[in-house]
Design a protein around this motif. Sequence first.
Motif: not given
Length: 173
Positions: A1-11, A52-61, A79-86
Amino acid sequence: MELDEYEDMFNIMPVFREDGQDDEDIEFTNTQLAEFDDSFKKIDKTNSGAVLISEIGSLLRAVGLNPSLKIIKEITEWFELNDIDRINFDQFIKLLKKTWKNNDPQELREAIEVFDPIGNGYFTVEQLKSFLLSLGEPLDEDDFKEILKTITVQPDGTVNTEDIIQLLTADFR
């Protein structure tokens, strides 16, 4: 699934900004965007245009944020719960706009004064820990050790308040 589809869920994700500021109000400068892009490309080792979402901590830092291990875990699990891996760079910028907080250096100086009653511009490592805990986010020992690696601790066990302000306000401006 694409992140754009879940943009409202960020809130509804607990780690996202709760200051009432609309992410449309957040505008990054061209310099910031260039820095973010450079950091993104360094984390994207395969040059696929996605991280990859597993790299998100490194990316944020890499872009100057300092999320706790708990926050990184919450983001990754969401992200994993919403089947987004990258995510790609544009999606990452949307994520940053949802999480970005502008810390006012003057407000931080005023808050730090409580921990520096003498007014000499330094306080102990323990006072630093108390100050960071007062900012509202839980701080475990591993996170605190990571923070200490990014600042200069004087031989007498004190830290310069300006180093802390610089750390907390780093936003590539």
